[in-house]
Design a protein around this motif. Structure first.
Motif, PDB file in Angstrom:
ATOM      1  N   ASN A 134       0.812  -1.217   0.000  1.00  0.00           N
ATOM      2  CA  ASN A 134       0.000   0.000   0.000  1.00  0.00           C
ATOM      3  C   ASN A 134       0.848   1.272   0.000  1.00  0.00           C
ATOM      4  O   ASN A 134       0.401   2.298   0.462  1.00  0.00           O
ATOM      5  CB  ASN A 134      -0.931   0.038   1.220  1.00  0.00           C
ATOM      6  N   ASP A 135       2.054   1.138  -0.508  1.00  0.00           N
ATOM      7  CA  ASP A 135       2.890   2.329  -0.482  1.00  0.00           C
ATOM      8  C   ASP A 135       3.640   2.478  -1.806  1.00  0.00           C
ATOM      9  O   ASP A 135       3.216   3.238  -2.663  1.00  0.00           O
ATOM     10  CB  ASP A 135       3.847   2.242   0.712  1.00  0.00           C
ATOM     11  N   VAL A 136       4.699   1.738  -1.925  1.00  0.00           N
ATOM     12  CA  VAL A 136       5.512   1.964  -3.119  1.00  0.00           C
ATOM     13  C   VAL A 136       6.105   0.641  -3.606  1.00  0.00           C
ATOM     14  O   VAL A 136       6.466  -0.227  -2.825  1.00  0.00           O
ATOM     15  CB  VAL A 136       6.610   3.010  -2.822  1.00  0.00           C
ATOM     16  N   GLY A 151       1.995   4.963  -4.148  1.00  0.00           N
ATOM     17  CA  GLY A 151       0.587   5.037  -3.787  1.00  0.00           C
ATOM     18  C   GLY A 151       0.349   6.070  -2.713  1.00  0.00           C
ATOM     19  O   GLY A 151       1.281   6.594  -2.120  1.00  0.00           O
ATOM     20  N   GLN A 161      -6.671  -7.357   2.714  1.00  0.00           N
ATOM     21  CA  GLN A 161      -6.560  -6.678   1.438  1.00  0.00           C
ATOM     22  C   GLN A 161      -5.281  -7.059   0.704  1.00  0.00           C
ATOM     23  O   GLN A 161      -5.320  -7.419  -0.465  1.00  0.00           O
ATOM     24  CB  GLN A 161      -6.586  -5.165   1.642  1.00  0.00           C
ATOM     25  N   SER A 162      -4.170  -7.011   1.408  1.00  0.00           N
ATOM     26  CA  SER A 162      -2.909  -7.194   0.700  1.00  0.00           C
ATOM     27  C   SER A 162      -2.306  -8.567   0.938  1.00  0.00           C
ATOM     28  O   SER A 162      -1.298  -8.900   0.335  1.00  0.00           O
ATOM     29  CB  SER A 162      -1.923  -6.119   1.143  1.00  0.00           C
ATOM     30  N   LEU A 178       3.585  -5.096   7.620  1.00  0.00           N
ATOM     31  CA  LEU A 178       3.086  -3.830   7.101  1.00  0.00           C
ATOM     32  C   LEU A 178       3.409  -2.688   8.076  1.00  0.00           C
ATOM     33  O   LEU A 178       3.913  -1.642   7.682  1.00  0.00           O
ATOM     34  CB  LEU A 178       1.577  -3.966   6.917  1.00  0.00           C
ATOM     35  N   GLU A 190       6.945  -1.781   7.942  1.00  0.00           N
ATOM     36  CA  GLU A 190       7.300  -0.945   6.791  1.00  0.00           C
ATOM     37  C   GLU A 190       6.873   0.499   7.001  1.00  0.00           C
ATOM     38  O   GLU A 190       7.497   1.431   6.506  1.00  0.00           O
ATOM     39  CB  GLU A 190       6.620  -1.479   5.522  1.00  0.00           C
ATOM     40  N   ARG A 191       5.758   0.694   7.754  1.00  0.00           N
ATOM     41  CA  ARG A 191       5.217   2.043   7.891  1.00  0.00           C
ATOM     42  C   ARG A 191       5.838   2.830   9.037  1.00  0.00           C
ATOM     43  O   ARG A 191       5.841   4.052   9.029  1.00  0.00           O
ATOM     44  CB  ARG A 191       3.701   1.962   8.127  1.00  0.00           C
ATOM     45  N   THR A 223       8.816   7.605   0.357  1.00  0.00           N
ATOM     46  CA  THR A 223       9.194   6.720   1.463  1.00  0.00           C
ATOM     47  C   THR A 223      10.443   5.923   1.150  1.00  0.00           C
ATOM     48  O   THR A 223      11.029   5.301   2.025  1.00  0.00           O
ATOM     49  CB  THR A 223       8.059   5.738   1.778  1.00  0.00           C
ATOM     50  N   ASN A 224      10.850   5.901  -0.115  1.00  0.00           N
ATOM     51  CA  ASN A 224      12.043   5.129  -0.473  1.00  0.00           C
ATOM     52  C   ASN A 224      13.331   5.891  -0.223  1.00  0.00           C
ATOM     53  O   ASN A 224      14.411   5.331  -0.297  1.00  0.00           O
ATOM     54  CB  ASN A 224      11.986   4.732  -1.948  1.00  0.00           C
ATOM     55  N   ASN A 269       2.958   7.809   3.748  1.00  0.00           N
ATOM     56  CA  ASN A 269       2.412   6.496   3.997  1.00  0.00           C
ATOM     57  C   ASN A 269       2.944   5.940   5.301  1.00  0.00           C
ATOM     58  O   ASN A 269       3.778   5.058   5.324  1.00  0.00           O
ATOM     59  CB  ASN A 269       2.743   5.563   2.833  1.00  0.00           C
TER      60      ASN A 269
END
Lengths: 329, 567, 340, 335, 308
Positions: B209-211, B235, D99-100, D107, D110-111, D185-186, D285
């Motif tokens: 849900n991000d990249v 995203g 969903q994913s 998740l 990552e956030r 975010t990268n 994100n």
């Protein structure tokens, strides 16, 4: 005053008031603050018993437990024939008019959001079915009685000085024609020049209405002035109960002696006898010393004092003392 | 509009020529923005368009649809037809010839086994495959040889191109997904987020849900493609921010689905950094009329069921009046601008099956009033609302929460008020409205309202399954947990009969004619459905990006291998 | 008593006004007194009589606004403190004048150790190093009778009892060997037995260190026990001033007389009824034009309500040195001080 | 202190269990279905199958028990495995996003960096701004500085972040083009150039959040300093001849900071919550965006897990605040 | 008792006079009070003067198209929106709703908070339980909670009270039910302190029953902190409502509130920044005013401050 034929109005026996301490992981009951530990005395009708002691000795707690403002841990309190700790809530409510209280801080004991009339009228509201006019008449009567100007009936407490506020508090206590009033340090928060006004008022009222007082104070000279008999408390227990004059001329308990000698007197002539200076501080009531609770500071301490708790015993006519020195085992 | 698409396509084709000489990875990084962020790259686990389209960077089907809806071969070497013998004459099987020399990005060969595995994967009853419909009616899939696959149906299929076509039915690598069948499908996190594919790019990093970061696939079959060495699919945010990032700030090369209001479309284009691209498919915003009674007075379980016909809408004249009072041009102008066009049809494209109705495009308030008078609805008490038999013409109009839909509601309410109808509006959270929860009273299937508005389309180009929705036996109700697709509760034996003929008709021409008739029965003739706007796809691309061809029939990234920088 | 020595502290005509929104309060009106080396001056008065405000005004401890020290001079060793810069004042406070406040519970900073708080002025004013300051702090704690001093330095104020805290406060006040110690009701918050301990300590310290002390209290008994001279304040003014014995023996001001009579005695014959001073202390919203005690005074006559009496000496000594009073009424010469 | 901490931790267990149940069932009752964003082209039978494959068709209490086990047992095992390279988990079922299809903790992992960078920086910055303003405002009560400071702080929490945020974007990112509008975010900091980029993309969200935080903290600081300025020990310090600097920055500040520090600790979890809107506006994100995204598509496992983690944070920081209080204030002893 | 005081019989001076006197000196609060008065006039009296229906849409298509997105003019001082609706009247109408929601929500929150606080503070037996409950509510993520409440009860509310009133009450209740905790904590603390005050003890010594002690002695004395909490509660309720609307969970679209208008305006922000600015400024200004008034009240009601 001490008429053998009449029964005491107030009789307190083995009164205990413990506040539990919870600690540890599970909040277990690990001990008690023994604010009042086995206190007994009586007050005759029309008599004033002075209750003196230093802050934290439990004298205020005694007053409140007698009126069951605190639920006593154990013990008996008989007022005018009724066993107060045993009364059911409604019966207690019915009993309240006979026993009233005057509080220490005249600022804190009056609801700042109520007018004087409301404050004095509250007991009437609760216990009588007077009409509005009757109630107002009674309020005015009470205000006259304590020397308050009727015109101030609609004012709020903050508009009054300390002495006047204390008069309001007294008027409230008188509203229901009580027999017994606990005066809990009624003058401690007042200026010197005002104290006498209030004390005189209390004495007047006693004469006129035949009231019985428990007069709690730390001011030994004032107690001497007002009380008939005096009880000296130390760390939750009574050290000595004696008639006033006997106590002040010849205190028996070493603590009573030291306490009296510590009071500075307004007499610079140097006539005062040698002061007894007690060492150290009062121990915590959560952890009182073994034996006599005064043994840590007593200038006349004996080995037995550290082991055995002395009982309050009558040593002379009307004099009770809890000390091994006075009444050896 | 069509002209423009064609022109664009031509321009793109023209641009292709020099690109042929280009070198793989010469154009650096491509930055793509999907504001609805990508959750998975496995189209079989999520049929969300964003996921399907992002997946198409990596995974490919046997054949894809081009910008005109025509099938073009991808992993197949040609499109099988009856003529070239690929489709059996009795229409029960289709045989695909695979492109020789196609390799997976890990270097292994692509074979018929992978195709068969994909079918097994999606049809496993415990897998929860989102694209199950694509493989419906498939009896078996067999490898004739390593490069030939035969798909057999359990009944004649006049349109046999459903399985393995389009971005929604890509081929998975058997080697990678072998352990992900059935219940294991959902736990194959690594596989689902980094599938090995045959497409122009391969995933290097996937943040849910991000990249997603992708590199050019070194084993891609065309050595000169893709032109970009790296792709970032980002995203998050909303359509407006996405459009702005391409059109105004130039942070991205391409932003998907930049559906924003028309004024802003104009303003953003003035930014000069990019252009909006659009293409029209089959997505139609429509008002559905409830043919049954949704009255709350009815006992639960009988509301909006065929037991009770609608007290007002059973009269066709009334429904027609509702349609006539609407000005569809205004709706487009207010809500969509270049991203929409007014329509009177449920099936607006492709051309061979689209009816040419235009009568509804002109608003006729007076005509509508007259129709209502004829139907017996008259304002007797002068409060501006018509009555009949002591009953007020008062209706409830529901839709999902969405800025454009609320504007539409307000406008339509205005028009209907004008012709003497009292309208109460209701907007429902889309999660509830489209959620299909049988316990909720607010789903569009339950239709506890008199009219409701939403958009719908069909997958691919063939409308048969779409038209099947309006058969009598697809009416939702308590018996089927409200899961039927015949939202209007429309039931006409003539329609059912005509639909049956579609099952045997072959060829675009013949099938198109029947679809047009079915379409007209629902719209022009009975006004059961009031189509409003044909909503196109609407995206933004930077002026520095070339080779882009907008497609409304397949993934918008369908030809991403041809994208390159303007030199 | 070093009577004729030059005063260490001399206050002349001090005036302090609180300027609040609700109006001005003239808390201190023309107060003058002198403090001689080694002398203990007791200041008596009820709350609101201006005794604390006077002392706070001396060294700028009143928050300004609302307080405004608007007149007079305060001479400490010849320099006028009221004209001193804030910096100069700071060098006086804690170094030359030590302060002990009423409530030992709140007067110590709860989050710093006792040692830290004692050492602060030592380092600041005497320029000691930390180690030297520690040594001196231990000495000071021992001086004020705190056992186990070195260990107790690391304790926090809440770990001390009230009496011990007041001892710490005294240690802080004495840290830099001040010439003057001002004690503002230092025993009011304490129990009588603890008060007796502190009074005993102060007597001892006076003998050892010999600094001059101003002792503010409302308890005439305390004054009688320790003070050399007494200053009775009423309504922001000095009502009567003189050697303790003389004032107690022959109070000249009706207020002083009433005050002495209103307190019940601990010994001797018990009074049948207390003599009350009726009425309330005045609220000083304006500079007094009349005697502030006049409304409550049994001896008040017309002049009292029209003219604020000036201080007059009742013997031959100059005002401030001997026994003086601010009253229009002349007390009968005959000795009739109540219940003596 | 140890007993106190242990006791509070013990007490936290039933509280958290109750909260987890409330959250789980509440979220489960919430409107919406994970099928909502599936196109209408997908037929109902397929939808039903998809629901079944996610386990979403199970009764809610069964899912709750399963989730509890996964949250409190399986996930910690995976955490240990990841840290020490062990294999305790042995493929036990993790909490998986509907969903994913990605484990929810992955998740969150990552956030978290994004949220921590932005929220953390903003909070730190907010504190740095707030303390001097609050202290000086109180010291100079009713001065123009105080009035301005009070106005600033009242403004700060009166103006909603979704307004200020959008306004800043409009002015500085769109009109002036100084800052990017999409958070990358990268981006990792490797050199000055990437550091500059990082600063640029963090500038706007950090500003908005920092101002908001600063507003609140400066208010508390001001109130606390004001309260302490009136205390007797301040008079004592002055009577000792301490310079105003020492009085203010040593005596008053140390006392004033006790409640402020606890407020700061208590505020941290709410900042995560408040950051939801900010993350949404600035397209970061982070955790907040993940939560909102999950709410929009009814991804129940993600919603339940993230909200519960918020709840855990709140309970935890409450405890931390209490412990901090005990550490900072020598008067308080927890027994 | 001096004779001078007995001579004049003073009218009882209400304590509120004092509070007002103190409040008047808080410049910020006074300016804020006036501004808020203006806003209230604008919102409540404005519609009587400016009588355009906030939901009026020109039904004639051509006219309607011409009316859309107009800039300021005499006919529409703040212009029109994308459907040609008058923005001025929408802001007035929205303000009315927003203020009403905020006020009622605050009342709900204060009612719950005070009740819980008083019960917990006065009755030791329920204290632990109620405070656990409060802590739990504080630890709950409120966004989903609000969502669920809106979902679960919307239909019931709408069917009983009609869609507008139903939603209104629901939002108000939802905000109220999720924002009472701070009030409860403040009140509890205050009651715990009051309970030990001697006048409560005095009432007990008279024999006043608990209920009347609470009503007569406790409640009037917790009024000050409650009042301050209430003022600040209005501010946070306005924000909560606007956040709800901003996330699309608030009122239906034909029922504009400031939050909703702002939410709609963000879409058009680039083209018509004023659509964001007006409702944004309205919200911010109102909340700012309310916060300032709260500050002023706090100072005015604080006996320590008042004494100065």
């Amino acid at each position: 005053m001490l008429d053998a034929t009449t029964a005491p109005l107030v009789e307190v026996k083995n009164l205990k008031m413990y506040f539990p301490i919870h600690s540890g992981l599970l909040r277990r009951h690990t001990g008690d603050v023994k604010a009042v530990d086995d206190v007994s005395f009586h007050i005759m009708p029309g008599e004033t018993l002075g209750l003196v002691g230093e802050s934290g000795c439990g004298k205020s707690t005694v007053g409140r437990a007698i009126l069951r403002l605190y639920e006593p841990t154990s013990g008996s309190v008989r007022i005018d024939g009724d066993e107060i700790p045993a009364l059911a809530p409604e019966a207690l409510r019915k009993k309240r008019p006979t026993m009233q209280m005057v509080f220490q801080d005249p600022q804190a004991s009056l609801n700042p959001r109520m007018t004087v009339a409301d404050i004095i009228g509250e007991p009437l509201e609760e216990h009588t079915t007077l009409s509005r006019d009757q109630k107002l008449a009674r309020i005015y009567e009470l205000m006259d009685q304590v020397g308050l100007n009727r015109a101030f009936a609609n004012r709020y407490p903050y508009a009054f000085s300390g002495g006047q506020r204390q008069r309001i508090g007294i008027a409230r206590a008188l509203a229901l024609n009580p027999k017994f009033i606990v005066c809990d340090e009624p003058i401690a928060a007042l200026d010197v020049s005002i104290q006498a006004q209030v004390v005189n008022l209390l004495e007047d009222l006693q004469d006129r209405l035949g009231l019985t007082y428990l007069f709690i104070s730390h001011d030994l000279s004032m107690v001497r002035h007002i009380a008939d008999r005096v009880a000296v408390m130390y760390l939750g227990q009574i050290a000595e109960i004696s008639p006033r004059d006997a106590l002040y001329t010849n205190p028996l308990h070493p603590y009573a002696e030291a306490l009296l000698s510590a009071v500075p007197e307004a007499d610079p002539s140097g006539a005062q006898k040698q002061r007894i200076i007690l060492k150290g501080d009062v121990p915590s009531p959560a952890n009182p010393p073994k034996g006599c609770n005064f043994c840590t500071r007593c200038p006349k301490v004996m080995p037995v004092c550290r082991e055995v708790e002395p009982k309050l015993t009558e040593v002379a006519q009307g004099r009770q003392v809890a000390c091994h020195l006075i009444s050896p085992l | 509009m069509k002209m423009k698409t064609l022109l664009l396509g031509a321009a793109a084709a023209f641009a292709l020529a020099p690109a042929a000489h280009a070198e793989r990875g010469a154009d650096g990084e491509l930055k793509i923005l999907y504001y609805q962020a990508v959750s998975t790259l496995n189209a079989y686990l999520s049929s969300g368009t964003k996921d399907v389209e992002a997946g198409s960077l990596v995974l490919e089907p046997l054949a894809a649809f081009d910008q005109d809806g025509k099938l073009v071969p991808r992993l197949a070497s040609e499109i099988p037809t009856v003529e070239n013998g690929g489709v059996a004459a009795d229409l029960t099987s289709i045989t695909w010839k695979l492109n020789p020399g196609v390799k997976w990005s890990d270097g292994s060969d692509f074979t018929a086994e992978d195709v068969i595995f994909t079918w097994q994967y999606c049809t496993d009853p415990n897998g929860g495959c989102a694209q199950g419909a694509k493989y419906e009616g498939v009896k078996s899939v067999e490898a004739v040889d390593p490069l030939t696959v035969k798909v057999t149906f359990d009944a004649p299929k006049p349109y046999p191109y459903q399985p393995f076509t389009g971005a929604t039915a890509p081929i998975l690598q058997k080697a990678q997904f072998a352990n992900c069948l059935g219940t294991a499908a959902a736990t194959c996190t690594e596989q689902n987020s980094k599938p090995i594919g045959t497409g122009p790019y391969m995933v290097t990093d996937f943040k849910v849900n991000d990249v997603i970061t992708l590199d050019a696939n070194p084993n891609y079959r065309d050595p000169a493609k893709p032109a970009f060495a790296k792709v970032t699919v980002k995203g998050g945010g909303d359509a407006l921010a996405a459009a702005s990032a391409v059109m105004e700030t130039g942070e991205f090369d391409y932003a998907w689905n930049t559906q924003i209001n028309p004024e802003q479309q104009a303003q953003m284009e003035a930014g000069g950094k990019g252009t909006f691209v659009n293409a029209f498919g089959t997505l139609v915003e429509r008002i559905e009329i409830n043919m049954t009674d949704p009255s709350p007075a009815l006992p639960e379980g009988e509301r909006s069921t065929i037991k009770h016909p609608h007290p007002i809408f059973s009269d066709a004249k009334v429904r027609q009046a509702l349609s006539m009072a609407i000005d569809r041009n205004v709706l487009v102008e207010v809500g969509y601008g270049k991203a929409g066009r007014p329509t009177c049809n449920l099936v607006p494209a492709p051309a061979y099956q689209a009816s040419d109705n235009t009568a509804c495009l002109t608003q006729d308030i007076e005509g509508a009033k007259k129709l209502l008078e004829e139907a017996g609805w008259v304002d007797t008490d002068g409060d501006g609302i018509r009555e009949k038999d002591g009953k007020k013409f008062s209706i409830l109009y529901q839709t999902s929460v969405n800025a454009v839909r609320q504007d539409f509601q307000a406008l339509v309410k205005g028009w209907w008020n004008e012709i003497g109808i009292e309208v109460e509006l209701k907007s429902i959270d889309p999660g509830v409205y489209f959620g299909g929860d049988a316990a909720s009273p607010d789903t569009f299937q339950k239709f506890y309202a008199d009219v409701e508005m939403y958009a719908n389309n069909f997958d691919g180009t063939d409308a048969e399954p779409y038209m099947a929705q309006y058969l009598c036996d697809k009416i939702p109700g308590p018996e089927n947990q409200w899961q039927g697709e015949n939202i209007n509760r429309f039931c006409d034996p003539a329609y059912d009969a005509l639909f049956k003929t579609l099952a045997t008709a072959t060829g675009d021409e013949a099938r198109g004619t029947i679809v047009k008739q079915l379409n007209d029965m629902l719209t022009k003739d009975t006004n059961t459905i009031l189509p409003l706007v044909d909503r196109g796809r609407f995206s933004a691309k930077a002026n520095t990006l070339d080779g882009f061809i907008m497609n409304s029939w397949d993934s918008e990234l369908w030809n991403v291998a041809d994208w390159h920088r303007v030199k | 008593m070093p009577d004729r020595a030059k005063p260490v502290l001399e206050v002349r005509g001090l005036k302090t006004v609180f300027r609040t929104r609700g109006g001005h309060v003239h808390a201190v009106n023309d107060v003058s007194f002198a403090l001689r080396p080694g002398e203990l001056l007791g200041v008596v008065g009820e709350s609101g009589s201006g005794k604390s405000v006077t002392m706070m005004s001396l060294i700028g401890l009143l928050p300004s606004p609302p307080a405004d020290v608007c007149g007079g001079e305060v001479l400490l060793g010849g320099t006028d403190l009221l004209k001193a810069s804030p910096d100069e004042l700071r060098r006086v406070r804690g170094a030359r004048i030590g302060f002990v406040f009423q409530d030992p519970m709140t007067s110590l900073n709860p989050v710093f150790t006792v040692g830290n708080q004692i050492m602060e002025p030592l380092i600041r004013h005497m320029g000691l190093t930390k180690a030297q300051a520690t040594e001196r702090a231990v000495e000071l704690l021992e001086l004020v009778g705190i056992p186990d001093a070195r260990k107790r330095l690391k304790a926090y104020p809440h770990q001390f009892s009230g009496g011990m805290r007041q001892r710490v406060m005294i240690a802080i006040a004495l840290a830099c060997d001040p010439e003057v110690l001002i004690a503002d009701e230092p025993t009011t918050a304490l129990d009588v037995t603890i008060q007796a301990q502190i009074l005993e300590l102060v007597k001892e310290l006076r003998q050892k260190l010999g600094m001059a002390i101003i002792w503010i209290t409302h308890d005439l008994g305390v004054i009688a026990g320790i003070a050399d001279r007494i200053m009775v304040m009423y309504g922001g003014q000095v009502a009567e001033q003189g050697p303790v014995r003389e004032v107690f023996a022959q109070p000249q001001h009706p207020y002083t007389r009433a005050l002495l009579r209103t307190i019940p005695k601990l010994h001797g014959p018990r009074e049948a009824k207390l003599e009350a001073i009726e009425g309330q202390p005045p609220i000083l919203t304006a500079a007094p034009m009349a005697c502030p005690f006049a409304p409550r005074c049994a001896h008040a006559f017309d002049r009292c309500r029209a003219e604020n009496p000036a201080r007059r000496s009742i013997d031959t000594r100059p005002i401030g040195d001997g026994h003086d009073v601010a009253c229009h009424w002349h007390a009968p010469a005959t000795q009739e001080v109540a219940h003596a | 202190m140890l007993t106190f901490t242990l006791r509070r931790l013990l007490l936290a267990i039933p509280t958290l269990l109750l909260i987890s149940a409330v959250i789980f069932f509440m979220v489960d009752f919430a409107p919406g279905s994970p099928m909502a964003d599936i196109p209408l082209t997908v037929p109902p039978e397929v939808r039903a199958k998809m629901m079944a494959a996610m386990g979403a068709d199970q009764p809610v209490h069964i899912r709750y028990v399963l989730w509890l086990k996964q949250f409190f047992w399986n996930e910690p095992l995976y955490g240990i495995d990841a840290l020490f390279g062990t294999d305790f988990a042995q493929g036990a079922q993790r909490i998986i996003s509907w969903q994913s299809k990605v484990p929810v903790f992955q998740l969150i992992g990552e956030r978290l960096p994004q949220t921590l960078t932005v929220v953390g920086t903003a909070y730190a910055l907010g504190i740095l701004i707030a303390l001097p303003i609050g202290i000086w405002s109180a010291y100079r009560q009713y001065s123009w500085f105080d009035l301005a400071g009070t106005f600033f702080s009242t403004m700060g929490f009166s103006v909603p972040t979704f307004f200020t945020g959008n306004l800043l974007i409009l002015i500085f990112a769109v009109k002036l083009g100084w800052f990017p509008t999409i958070y990358d975010t990268n981006l990792s900091i490797t050199d000055w150039d990437s550091f500059y980029k990082m600063v640029m993309q963090m500038a706007l969200p950090v500003t908005v959040l920092a101002l908001f935080n600063a507003a609140e903290i400066s208010r508390y600081t001001r109130a606390s300093v004001l309260e302490n300025l009136g205390q007797d020990y301040v008079r004592t310090a002055r009577a000792k001849g301490m310079p105003e600097r020492t009085v203010l920055l040593k005596h008053v500040l140390r006392n004033s900071l006790i409640p402020v520090v606890t407020i700061i600790a208590l505020g941290l979890p709410t900042v995560f919550g408040g950051a939801i809107v900010t993350e949404q506006i600035f397209k970061i994100n982070g955790i907040g965006a993940a939560l909102i995204g999950a709410i929009h598509v009814s991804d129940l496992p993600v919603i339940q897990t993230i909200t519960f983690i918020f709840a855990v944070l709140i309970v935890l920081f409450n405890l931390i605040a209490d412990i901090l209080y005990g550490i900072l204030d020598p008067r308080i002893r927890y027994d | 008792m001096t004779d001078t005081t007995t001579a004049k019989i003073e009218r009882p001076r209400s304590q509120w006079r004092d509070v007002w006197d103190q409040f008047r000196h808080h410049k910020g609060a006074m300016v804020a009070l006036m501004l808020l008065g203006l806003i209230a006039c604008f919102v409540f009296i404005g519609p009587l003067i400016w009588q355009i229906d906030p939901n009026f849409i020109e039904s004639d298509a051509v006219k309607m198209i011409r009316m859309r997105n107009q800039g300021p003019s005499w006919a529409h001082p703040l212009g029109t929106d994308q459907l040609g609706r008058d923005i001025l009247s929408r802001i007035m109408f929205g303000g009315k709703i927003s203020l009403a929601v905020a006020t009622v929500a605050m009342l709900v929150a204060i009612f719950i908070g005070t009740t819980v606080g008083v019960l917990a503070g006065y009755f030791r037996r329920v204290d632990g339980l109620l405070m656990r409950l409060t802590d739990m509510f504080l630890a709950l993520p409120l966004l989903p909670l609000l969502l669920v409440m809106m979902f679960l009860f919307r239909d019931a509310a709408a069917s009983v009270l009609g869609p507008s009133l139903g939603t209104f009450l629901l939002i108000v209740l939802a905000i109220g039910v999720t924002s009472w905790m701070h009030a409860a904590r403040i009140v509890r603390g205050e009651v715990l302190a009051l309970k030990e005050r001697e006048f409560v003890l005095a009432a007990r010594s008279i024999g006043t029953p608990s209920l009347r002690i609470i009503l007569r002695h406790i409640l009037p004395n917790v009024l000050s902190p409650v009042l301050v909490a209430a003022t600040l509660g209005i501010a946070s309720a306005i924000i909560t409502e606007s956040v709800l609307s901003f996330l699309g969970l608030g009122f239906p679209p034909d029922f504009p509130t400031w939050g909703r208008l702002l939410f709609d305006g963000v879409d058009a922000m680039r083209t018509y920044p004023d659509r964001v600015v007006w409702p944004g400024v309205a919200i911010s200004l109102t909340v700012l005013c309310v916060n300032y008034i709260g500050d002023g009240l706090r100072d005015a009601l604080d006996p320590r401050v008042r004494g100065r």
